[in-house]
Scaffold this active site. Structure first.
Site, short mmCIF file in Angstrom:
data_model
loop_
_atom_site.label_atom_id
_atom_site.label_comp_id
_atom_site.label_asym_id
_atom_site.label_seq_id
_atom_site.Cartn_x
_atom_site.Cartn_y
_atom_site.Cartn_z
N TRP A 132 -13.78 18.16 -17.77
CA TRP A 132 -15.15 17.81 -17.38
C TRP A 132 -15.04 16.91 -16.14
CZ3 TRP A 132 -17.91 12.99 -19.21
CH2 TRP A 132 -19.28 13.04 -18.94
N ASP A 213 -12.02 12.86 -26.64
CA ASP A 213 -13.43 13.05 -26.32
C ASP A 213 -13.98 14.13 -27.24
OD1 ASP A 213 -15.93 13.28 -25.25
OD2 ASP A 213 -15.29 13.82 -23.22
N LYS A 249 -25.39 16.75 -28.14
CA LYS A 249 -25.48 18.18 -28.43
C LYS A 249 -25.75 18.41 -29.91
CE LYS A 249 -23.20 17.84 -24.50
NZ LYS A 249 -23.52 18.17 -23.16
C1 LMR Z 1 -21.97 19.09 -19.34
O1 LMR Z 1 -20.74 19.13 -19.24
O2 LMR Z 1 -22.73 19.94 -18.85
C2 LMR Z 1 -22.63 18.00 -20.15
O3 LMR Z 1 -21.66 17.21 -20.73
C3 LMR Z 1 -23.64 17.25 -19.38
C4 LMR Z 1 -23.04 16.31 -18.39
O4 LMR Z 1 -23.32 15.12 -18.50
O5 LMR Z 1 -22.28 16.73 -17.52
#
Ligand code: LMR
Length: 399
Positions: A132, A213, A249
């Site tokens: 991420w 996470d 979520k």
């Molecule tokens: C995502 O990866 O789309 C979500 O976790 C929202 C974000 O904050 O990026």
């Protein structure tokens, strides 16, 4: 002369910025497959029935809104701790786990990162490649030097486990390793039970510090099943670990910003000291967390009937996402693209489609379909009304 004249324009956020651009797009149809948000079969964001019932209970109580403790509502913290670590966790029973309510999972990561920087100022942080994007951003903002470990195998669309394990075994002792509990974001490629055991052994033997996470608990197999990696790390004898979990979520409480940071300590006394420092970190940042979202979660988790309903609703979300995966794969195969079958093997809200940044840009320019430039697509934004349109567009840009 302005004090701010040298301020440079920052780029849009690679995920949240897409929603802004999608909202501003006048075309129709348009589809936002960017941000990780669950939508129902009609393309609407949901407020689960269990959350609405908890909301009614709280409204009837007419609670005043005083400050809550720096580390959050006690009922929320203890219920969240059991959600993350299970009902029979020895470390929790021994008073070795600190859990503090935070501003979503991101807040948990940042409070944890700030705590670690103050406690272990020379530690390095290792993040999966890819991950991420905000992981990198927030650990860097906390002052860490960031490294990556190999994770994704593009050809097999699975975990490049041998490379990952070799990287873990070569890390400096004391490195903070960011692991995804389940529904790896962005790839949807998760570790098997056997692989978690090997990772746990490597983490223990190399003296690494895992920071897990868990933003998507319940979106792959179930509440307890999706947390199995955490249990396996503890069973392997890993003494310290951190977990950032999110209710965004699983409870559809995105904008309430509800999450928690948990830290497993070596003793109850150590846990008392760690909690005091975590509270200092929070106090210096936003003083104490907001009430409402955490009160909703505590109400649901504290009532067997609401809890059962919530678990059922998470199961429905999970099932619908899997159906959309199937639907996308079937349509793409019918359009002459059987190579996308791997989408059915991925877990969680996303598919890592393998589309290049240029192909993602074409989806946006030619079809008003927004996805993350890495090729990540939010499957839960698909529904029967847009599946054909999206599949057709993907087939066209895939060539
Ligand atoms: C995502 O990866 O789309 C979500 O976790 C929202 C974000 O904050 O990026």
């Amino acid at each position: 002369m302005s004090f701010f004249s040298s301020v440079a324009l920052a780029p849009d956020d690679p995920i949240l910025g897409l929603t802004d651009a999608w909202l501003a797009d006048p075309r129709s149809p348009k589809v936002n497959l960017g941000v990780g948000v669950y939508y129902d079969a009609d393309g609407r964001q949901v407020l689960p029935e269990s959350v609405m019932r908890a909301e009614a209970t709280l409204t009837a109580r007419r609670r005043a809104r005083s400050y809550i403790p720096i580390d959050g509502l006690p009922d929320y913290d203890s219920a969240t701790q059991r959600l993350v670590f299970g009902e029979d966790c020895a470390a929790a029973a021994e008073g070795r786990v600190v859990t503090a309510q935070t501003l979503g999972g991101t807040g948990a990561l940042r409070v944890g990162a700030d705590f670690l920087k103050a406690t272990l100022p020379f530690a390095k942080v290792a993040i999966s490649q890819p991950s991420w994007p905000n992981h990198q951003v927030l650990f860097r903002a906390a002052g860490f030097e960031i490294g990556n470990y190999p994770y994704y195998h593009a050809d097999s669309h699975g975990v490049d486990f041998d490379a990952m394990l070799a990287a873990l075994l070569a890390m400096d002792a004391g490195t903070v390793v960011l692991l995804h509990a389940c529904c790896h974001n962005p790839t949807g490629a998760d570790l098997s039970t056997a692989q978690w055991r090997e990772v746990a052994g490597a983490v223990r033997d190399r003296g690494l510090l895992p920071f897990v996470d868990m933003a998507y608990q319940g979106f792959d197999r179930g509440i307890a099943e999706d947390a199995q990696g955490i249990a396996i790390l503890l069973e392997a004898g890993v003494e310290n670990l951190l977990v950032a979990n999110s209710c965004s979520k699983s409870f559809s409480l995105y904008g309430e910003r509800v999450g928690a940071l948990s830290l497993v300590c070596a003793s109850a006394d150590e846990a008392r000291r760690v909690r005091s420092q975590v509270k200092q970190t929070i106090r210096a940042n936003y003083s104490n967390p907001p009430t409402h979202g955490a009160a909703l979660v505590a109400t649901i988790l504290g009532d067997p009937d609401l809890r059962a309903q919530w678990e059922e609703e998470v199961g429905q979300m999970r099932g619908r996402i899997k159906a959309m995966r199937n639907g996308l794969v079937a349509r793409l195969a019918a359009l002459g693209h059987p190579e996308f079958a791997f989408i059915n093997r991925q877990a969680g809200m996303f598919t890592y489609s393998g589309l290049s940044p240029a192909q993602v840009q074409r989806l946006r320019d030619e079809f008003a379909i927004y996805a993350v430039s890495s090729g990540r697509i939010c499957v839960s934004a698909l529904n029967e009304a847009n599946l054909d349109y999206v599949a057709d567009a993907i087939a066209r840009v895939a060539g």
